[in-house]
Design an enzyme around this catalytic site. Structure first.
Site, mmCIF file in Angstrom:
data_model
loop_
_atom_site.group_PDB
_atom_site.id
_atom_site.type_symbol
_atom_site.label_atom_id
_atom_site.label_comp_id
_atom_site.label_asym_id
_atom_site.label_seq_id
_atom_site.Cartn_x
_atom_site.Cartn_y
_atom_site.Cartn_z
ATOM 1 N N ASP A 64 0.846 -1.204 0.000
ATOM 2 C CA ASP A 64 0.000 0.000 0.000
ATOM 3 C C ASP A 64 0.881 1.253 0.000
ATOM 4 O O ASP A 64 0.397 2.376 -0.153
ATOM 5 C CB ASP A 64 -0.994 -0.016 1.169
ATOM 6 C CG ASP A 64 -0.318 -0.018 2.527
ATOM 7 O OD1 ASP A 64 0.923 -0.099 2.594
ATOM 8 O OD2 ASP A 64 -1.035 0.062 3.544
ATOM 9 N N SER A 65 2.192 1.066 0.131
ATOM 10 C CA SER A 65 3.154 2.166 -0.033
ATOM 11 C C SER A 65 3.009 2.795 -1.419
ATOM 12 O O SER A 65 3.432 3.924 -1.660
ATOM 13 C CB SER A 65 4.581 1.656 0.175
ATOM 14 O OG SER A 65 4.811 0.499 -0.607
ATOM 15 N N ASP A 107 -1.154 -6.180 -0.576
ATOM 16 C CA ASP A 107 -1.227 -5.545 0.735
ATOM 17 C C ASP A 107 -2.606 -4.909 0.904
ATOM 18 O O ASP A 107 -2.930 -3.933 0.221
ATOM 19 C CB ASP A 107 -0.145 -4.452 0.761
ATOM 20 C CG ASP A 107 0.231 -4.011 2.145
ATOM 21 O OD1 ASP A 107 -0.250 -4.617 3.112
ATOM 22 O OD2 ASP A 107 1.032 -3.059 2.242
ATOM 23 N N LYS A 119 -1.771 -9.481 2.486
ATOM 24 C CA LYS A 119 -1.076 -9.129 3.735
ATOM 25 C C LYS A 119 -1.964 -8.175 4.514
ATOM 26 O O LYS A 119 -2.625 -7.324 3.920
ATOM 27 C CB LYS A 119 0.263 -8.454 3.441
ATOM 28 C CG LYS A 119 0.934 -7.867 4.675
ATOM 29 C CD LYS A 119 2.339 -7.408 4.417
ATOM 30 C CE LYS A 119 2.476 -5.958 4.023
ATOM 31 N NZ LYS A 119 2.031 -4.988 5.032
ATOM 32 N N GLU A 163 -2.083 -5.806 8.375
ATOM 33 C CA GLU A 163 -1.325 -5.307 9.520
ATOM 34 C C GLU A 163 -2.071 -5.565 10.830
ATOM 35 O O GLU A 163 -3.289 -5.404 10.880
ATOM 36 C CB GLU A 163 -1.122 -3.789 9.392
ATOM 37 C CG GLU A 163 -0.224 -3.384 8.255
ATOM 38 C CD GLU A 163 0.002 -1.868 8.191
ATOM 39 O OE1 GLU A 163 -0.351 -1.145 9.141
ATOM 40 O OE2 GLU A 163 0.537 -1.429 7.160
ATOM 41 N N GLU A 207 8.255 -4.896 11.207
ATOM 42 C CA GLU A 207 8.733 -3.578 10.782
ATOM 43 C C GLU A 207 9.280 -2.788 11.957
ATOM 44 O O GLU A 207 8.608 -2.617 12.982
ATOM 45 C CB GLU A 207 7.596 -2.808 10.097
ATOM 46 C CG GLU A 207 8.031 -1.415 9.626
ATOM 47 C CD GLU A 207 7.153 -0.795 8.554
ATOM 48 O OE1 GLU A 207 6.252 -1.473 8.017
ATOM 49 O OE2 GLU A 207 7.393 0.384 8.245
HETATM 50 O O1 KIV Z 1 3.426 -1.201 1.796
HETATM 51 C C1 KIV Z 1 4.580 -1.619 1.877
HETATM 52 O O2 KIV Z 1 5.400 -1.387 0.988
HETATM 53 C C2 KIV Z 1 4.932 -2.423 3.056
HETATM 54 C C3 KIV Z 1 6.362 -2.610 3.466
HETATM 55 C C4 KIV Z 1 6.487 -3.463 4.654
HETATM 56 C C5 KIV Z 1 7.297 -3.091 2.460
HETATM 57 O O3 KIV Z 1 4.067 -2.879 3.727
#
Ligand code: KIV
Length: 249
Positions: free
Chosen positions: A43-44, A82, A111, A113, A177
Protein backbone atom coordinates in the site's frame (compact mmCIF):
# COMPACT_ATOMS: atom_id res chain seq x y z
CA UNK A 1 11.70 -21.36 -13.92
CA UNK A 2 10.03 -22.95 -10.89
CA UNK A 3 7.21 -21.06 -9.20
CA UNK A 4 7.87 -20.18 -5.56
CA UNK A 5 5.13 -21.68 -3.43
CA UNK A 6 4.15 -21.06 0.17
CA UNK A 7 5.58 -24.50 1.03
CA UNK A 8 8.95 -23.42 -0.39
CA UNK A 9 8.86 -20.18 1.62
CA UNK A 10 8.13 -22.15 4.81
CA UNK A 11 11.02 -24.52 4.14
CA UNK A 12 13.46 -21.63 3.90
CA UNK A 13 13.16 -20.84 7.62
CA UNK A 14 16.53 -21.31 9.35
CA UNK A 15 18.08 -22.30 6.00
CA UNK A 16 18.12 -19.68 3.24
CA UNK A 17 17.41 -15.95 3.57
CA UNK A 18 14.14 -14.94 1.90
CA UNK A 19 14.44 -12.05 -0.56
CA UNK A 20 11.43 -9.72 -0.86
CA UNK A 21 10.75 -6.36 -2.50
CA UNK A 22 7.78 -4.24 -3.49
CA UNK A 23 6.65 -3.74 -7.10
CA UNK A 24 3.82 -1.78 -8.65
CA UNK A 25 4.70 -1.91 -12.35
CA UNK A 26 5.71 -4.24 -15.19
CA UNK A 27 9.37 -3.18 -15.35
CA UNK A 28 10.09 -3.57 -11.64
CA UNK A 29 8.04 -6.80 -11.43
CA UNK A 30 10.04 -8.36 -14.27
CA UNK A 31 13.41 -7.47 -12.76
CA UNK A 32 12.46 -8.26 -9.14
CA UNK A 33 11.05 -11.60 -10.24
CA UNK A 34 14.54 -12.77 -11.23
CA UNK A 35 15.93 -12.23 -7.73
CA UNK A 36 13.05 -12.30 -5.25
CA UNK A 37 11.07 -15.00 -3.50
CA UNK A 38 8.19 -12.68 -2.62
CA UNK A 39 6.98 -9.53 -4.38
CA UNK A 40 4.65 -7.31 -2.39
CA UNK A 41 2.24 -4.94 -4.07
CA UNK A 42 2.45 -2.68 -1.04
CA UNK A 43 0.00 0.00 0.00
CA UNK A 44 3.15 2.17 -0.03
CA UNK A 45 2.10 2.54 -3.68
CA UNK A 46 -0.19 5.39 -2.56
CA UNK A 47 2.74 7.45 -1.29
CA UNK A 48 5.35 6.33 -3.80
CA UNK A 49 3.36 6.51 -7.06
CA UNK A 50 0.48 8.81 -6.21
CA UNK A 51 2.16 11.28 -3.83
CA UNK A 52 -0.30 10.62 -0.99
CA UNK A 53 0.82 11.78 2.47
CA UNK A 54 0.10 8.45 4.17
CA UNK A 55 -0.67 4.87 3.17
CA UNK A 56 -4.20 5.33 4.53
CA UNK A 57 -5.61 7.00 1.44
CA UNK A 58 -5.03 4.27 -1.16
CA UNK A 59 -8.08 2.31 -2.31
CA UNK A 60 -8.35 -1.32 -3.41
CA UNK A 61 -9.64 -0.15 -6.81
CA UNK A 62 -6.48 1.91 -7.41
CA UNK A 63 -4.20 -0.97 -6.39
CA UNK A 64 -5.91 -3.67 -8.46
CA UNK A 65 -4.58 -2.70 -11.92
CA UNK A 66 -1.04 -2.44 -10.48
CA UNK A 67 -1.34 -5.84 -8.79
CA UNK A 68 -2.73 -7.42 -11.95
CA UNK A 69 0.24 -6.13 -13.94
CA UNK A 70 2.76 -7.26 -11.32
CA UNK A 71 1.18 -10.70 -11.19
CA UNK A 72 1.21 -10.97 -15.02
CA UNK A 73 4.92 -10.19 -15.21
CA UNK A 74 6.23 -11.88 -12.06
CA UNK A 75 6.02 -15.48 -13.15
CA UNK A 76 8.23 -17.07 -10.48
CA UNK A 77 7.84 -15.12 -7.25
CA UNK A 78 5.00 -15.33 -4.80
CA UNK A 79 2.95 -12.13 -5.29
CA UNK A 80 1.28 -10.67 -2.20
CA UNK A 81 -1.41 -7.96 -2.19
CA UNK A 82 -1.23 -5.55 0.73
CA UNK A 83 -4.80 -4.93 1.91
CA UNK A 84 -5.37 -1.20 2.32
CA UNK A 85 -6.49 0.63 5.46
CA UNK A 86 -10.06 -0.10 6.57
CA UNK A 87 -10.57 -2.93 4.08
CA UNK A 88 -10.41 -5.60 6.81
CA UNK A 89 -12.24 -3.99 9.73
CA UNK A 90 -13.91 -7.31 10.55
CA UNK A 91 -13.52 -10.88 9.29
CA UNK A 92 -16.50 -10.70 6.92
CA UNK A 93 -15.41 -7.44 5.28
CA UNK A 94 -11.87 -8.83 5.08
CA UNK A 95 -13.07 -11.97 3.31
CA UNK A 96 -15.31 -10.07 0.89
CA UNK A 97 -12.41 -7.79 -0.09
CA UNK A 98 -9.72 -10.47 -0.13
CA UNK A 99 -11.85 -12.72 -2.33
CA UNK A 100 -12.39 -9.86 -4.79
CA UNK A 101 -8.66 -9.01 -4.77
CA UNK A 102 -7.61 -12.61 -5.46
CA UNK A 103 -10.29 -13.06 -8.12
CA UNK A 104 -9.36 -9.90 -10.03
CA UNK A 105 -5.58 -9.93 -9.65
CA UNK A 106 -4.77 -13.64 -9.24
CA UNK A 107 -2.30 -12.66 -6.49
CA UNK A 108 -1.07 -15.58 -4.38
CA UNK A 109 -1.83 -14.09 -0.95
CA UNK A 110 -2.87 -10.98 0.95
CA UNK A 111 -1.08 -9.13 3.73
CA UNK A 112 -2.68 -7.35 6.64
CA UNK A 113 -1.33 -5.31 9.52
CA UNK A 114 -1.92 -6.05 13.19
CA UNK A 115 -1.23 -8.33 16.13
CA UNK A 116 -3.54 -10.23 18.48
CA UNK A 117 -6.60 -8.30 17.29
CA UNK A 118 -6.21 -9.78 13.80
CA UNK A 119 -6.22 -13.44 14.85
CA UNK A 120 -9.94 -14.00 14.16
CA UNK A 121 -9.69 -12.40 10.72
CA UNK A 122 -6.56 -14.34 9.77
CA UNK A 123 -8.15 -17.63 10.85
CA UNK A 124 -11.29 -16.82 8.86
CA UNK A 125 -9.36 -15.98 5.67
CA UNK A 126 -7.05 -18.98 5.85
CA UNK A 127 -9.98 -21.32 6.60
CA UNK A 128 -11.62 -20.02 3.44
CA UNK A 129 -8.44 -20.77 1.47
CA UNK A 130 -6.87 -17.32 1.27
CA UNK A 131 -3.18 -17.36 2.25
CA UNK A 132 -2.23 -14.50 4.58
CA UNK A 133 1.02 -12.75 5.44
CA UNK A 134 1.10 -10.93 8.80
CA UNK A 135 2.68 -7.58 9.66
CA UNK A 136 3.65 -6.55 13.20
CA UNK A 137 5.87 -4.00 14.95
CA UNK A 138 5.45 -0.58 13.40
CA UNK A 139 2.07 -0.54 11.66
CA UNK A 140 1.98 2.35 9.17
CA UNK A 141 -1.80 2.15 8.62
CA UNK A 142 -2.66 2.84 12.27
CA UNK A 143 0.48 4.23 13.87
CA UNK A 144 0.78 7.82 14.98
CA UNK A 145 4.37 7.40 16.08
CA UNK A 146 6.85 6.25 13.43
CA UNK A 147 9.67 5.44 15.85
CA UNK A 148 11.51 2.16 16.40
CA UNK A 149 9.32 -0.22 18.42
CA UNK A 150 10.22 -2.50 21.34
CA UNK A 151 12.53 -0.17 23.24
CA UNK A 152 10.77 -0.70 26.56
CA UNK A 153 9.73 -3.88 28.37
CA UNK A 154 5.97 -3.45 27.94
CA UNK A 155 6.19 -2.79 24.19
CA UNK A 156 8.64 -5.65 23.72
CA UNK A 157 6.32 -8.07 25.53
CA UNK A 158 3.29 -6.88 23.58
CA UNK A 159 5.02 -7.23 20.18
CA UNK A 160 6.35 -10.68 21.05
CA UNK A 161 2.82 -11.73 22.05
CA UNK A 162 1.48 -10.27 18.80
CA UNK A 163 4.06 -12.25 16.82
CA UNK A 164 3.21 -15.52 18.53
CA UNK A 165 -0.56 -14.98 18.22
CA UNK A 166 -0.36 -14.06 14.53
CA UNK A 167 2.05 -16.88 13.69
CA UNK A 168 -0.26 -19.41 15.40
CA UNK A 169 -3.31 -18.14 13.53
CA UNK A 170 -2.25 -19.49 10.15
CA UNK A 171 -0.09 -16.86 8.38
CA UNK A 172 2.69 -18.28 6.19
CA UNK A 173 5.13 -15.48 7.03
CA UNK A 174 5.21 -12.33 9.07
CA UNK A 175 6.69 -8.91 8.32
CA UNK A 176 8.39 -7.30 11.31
CA UNK A 177 8.73 -3.58 10.78
CA UNK A 178 11.12 -1.32 12.67
CA UNK A 179 11.73 -3.11 15.95
CA UNK A 180 14.88 -3.32 18.08
CA UNK A 181 17.40 -5.98 17.09
CA UNK A 182 17.07 -8.28 20.14
CA UNK A 183 13.28 -8.37 19.77
CA UNK A 184 13.46 -9.33 16.07
CA UNK A 185 15.92 -12.06 17.05
CA UNK A 186 13.66 -13.34 19.83
CA UNK A 187 10.56 -13.36 17.61
CA UNK A 188 12.41 -15.18 14.82
CA UNK A 189 13.55 -17.83 17.31
CA UNK A 190 10.10 -18.24 18.86
CA UNK A 191 7.87 -18.58 15.81
CA UNK A 192 7.80 -21.51 13.41
CA UNK A 193 7.07 -19.43 10.29
CA UNK A 194 9.55 -17.15 8.48
CA UNK A 195 9.98 -13.56 9.68
CA UNK A 196 10.66 -10.87 7.07
CA UNK A 197 12.34 -7.76 8.44
CA UNK A 198 12.14 -4.14 7.35
CA UNK A 199 14.35 -2.07 9.60
CA UNK A 200 14.35 -5.02 11.99
CA UNK A 201 17.96 -6.24 11.88
CA UNK A 202 19.75 -9.09 10.15
CA UNK A 203 18.25 -11.68 12.48
CA UNK A 204 15.01 -12.13 10.52
CA UNK A 205 14.57 -15.04 8.08
CA UNK A 206 14.28 -12.60 5.19
CA UNK A 207 14.31 -8.92 4.29
CA UNK A 208 11.95 -6.56 2.46
CA UNK A 209 12.36 -2.97 1.31
CA UNK A 210 10.26 -0.57 -0.71
CA UNK A 211 12.04 -0.83 -4.07
CA UNK A 212 11.66 2.87 -4.88
CA UNK A 213 13.46 3.70 -1.60
CA UNK A 214 16.45 1.50 -2.27
CA UNK A 215 16.88 2.61 -5.90
CA UNK A 216 16.62 6.29 -5.00
CA UNK A 217 13.24 7.29 -6.40
CA UNK A 218 11.51 8.21 -3.14
CA UNK A 219 11.36 11.68 -1.57
CA UNK A 220 11.56 10.44 1.98
CA UNK A 221 14.09 7.82 3.00
CA UNK A 222 13.72 5.87 6.27
CA UNK A 223 17.01 5.73 8.22
CA UNK A 224 17.37 1.96 7.90
CA UNK A 225 17.26 1.88 4.09
CA UNK A 226 20.46 1.10 2.23
CA UNK A 227 20.33 3.03 -1.04
CA UNK A 228 21.79 1.06 -3.94
CA UNK A 229 21.41 3.82 -6.53
CA UNK A 230 20.14 7.35 -6.96
CA UNK A 231 17.83 6.95 -9.93
CA UNK A 232 16.33 10.41 -9.47
CA UNK A 233 19.75 11.87 -10.35
CA UNK A 234 20.18 9.43 -13.28
CA UNK A 235 16.75 10.34 -14.70
CA UNK A 236 17.35 14.06 -14.19
CA UNK A 237 20.58 13.81 -16.19
CA UNK A 238 18.81 11.96 -19.04
CA UNK A 239 15.97 14.47 -19.20
CA UNK A 240 18.37 17.43 -19.04
CA UNK A 241 20.43 15.98 -21.91
CA UNK A 242 17.29 15.29 -23.92
CA UNK A 243 16.04 18.82 -23.31
CA UNK A 244 19.37 20.25 -24.53
CA UNK A 245 19.32 18.01 -27.64
CA UNK A 246 15.82 19.16 -28.55
CA UNK A 247 16.77 22.79 -28.12
CA UNK A 248 19.83 22.28 -30.36
CA UNK A 249 17.56 20.63 -32.95
O1 KIV B 1 3.43 -1.20 1.80
C1 KIV B 1 4.58 -1.62 1.88
O2 KIV B 1 5.40 -1.39 0.99
C2 KIV B 1 4.93 -2.42 3.06
C3 KIV B 1 6.36 -2.61 3.47
C4 KIV B 1 6.49 -3.46 4.65
C5 KIV B 1 7.30 -3.09 2.46
O3 KIV B 1 4.07 -2.88 3.73
Amino acid sequence: MQKITIEKILKKKNKTPIVCLTAYSKAIAQIADRYCDIILVGDSLGMVLYGMKTTRKIKIETMIPHAKTVKDFARKSLVVFDMPYKTYTNKFIAYKNARKIIKLTKCDAVKLEGGKKMVGTIKHLTKKGIPVMGHIGLLPQTSTNFKVKGKNFIQKKQILEDAIAVSNSGVFAIIIECVVENLAKKITKNVSIPTIGIGASMHCDGQILVTDDMIGLSDFLPKFVKQYSNLKKVIEKCIKNYSEDVKLR
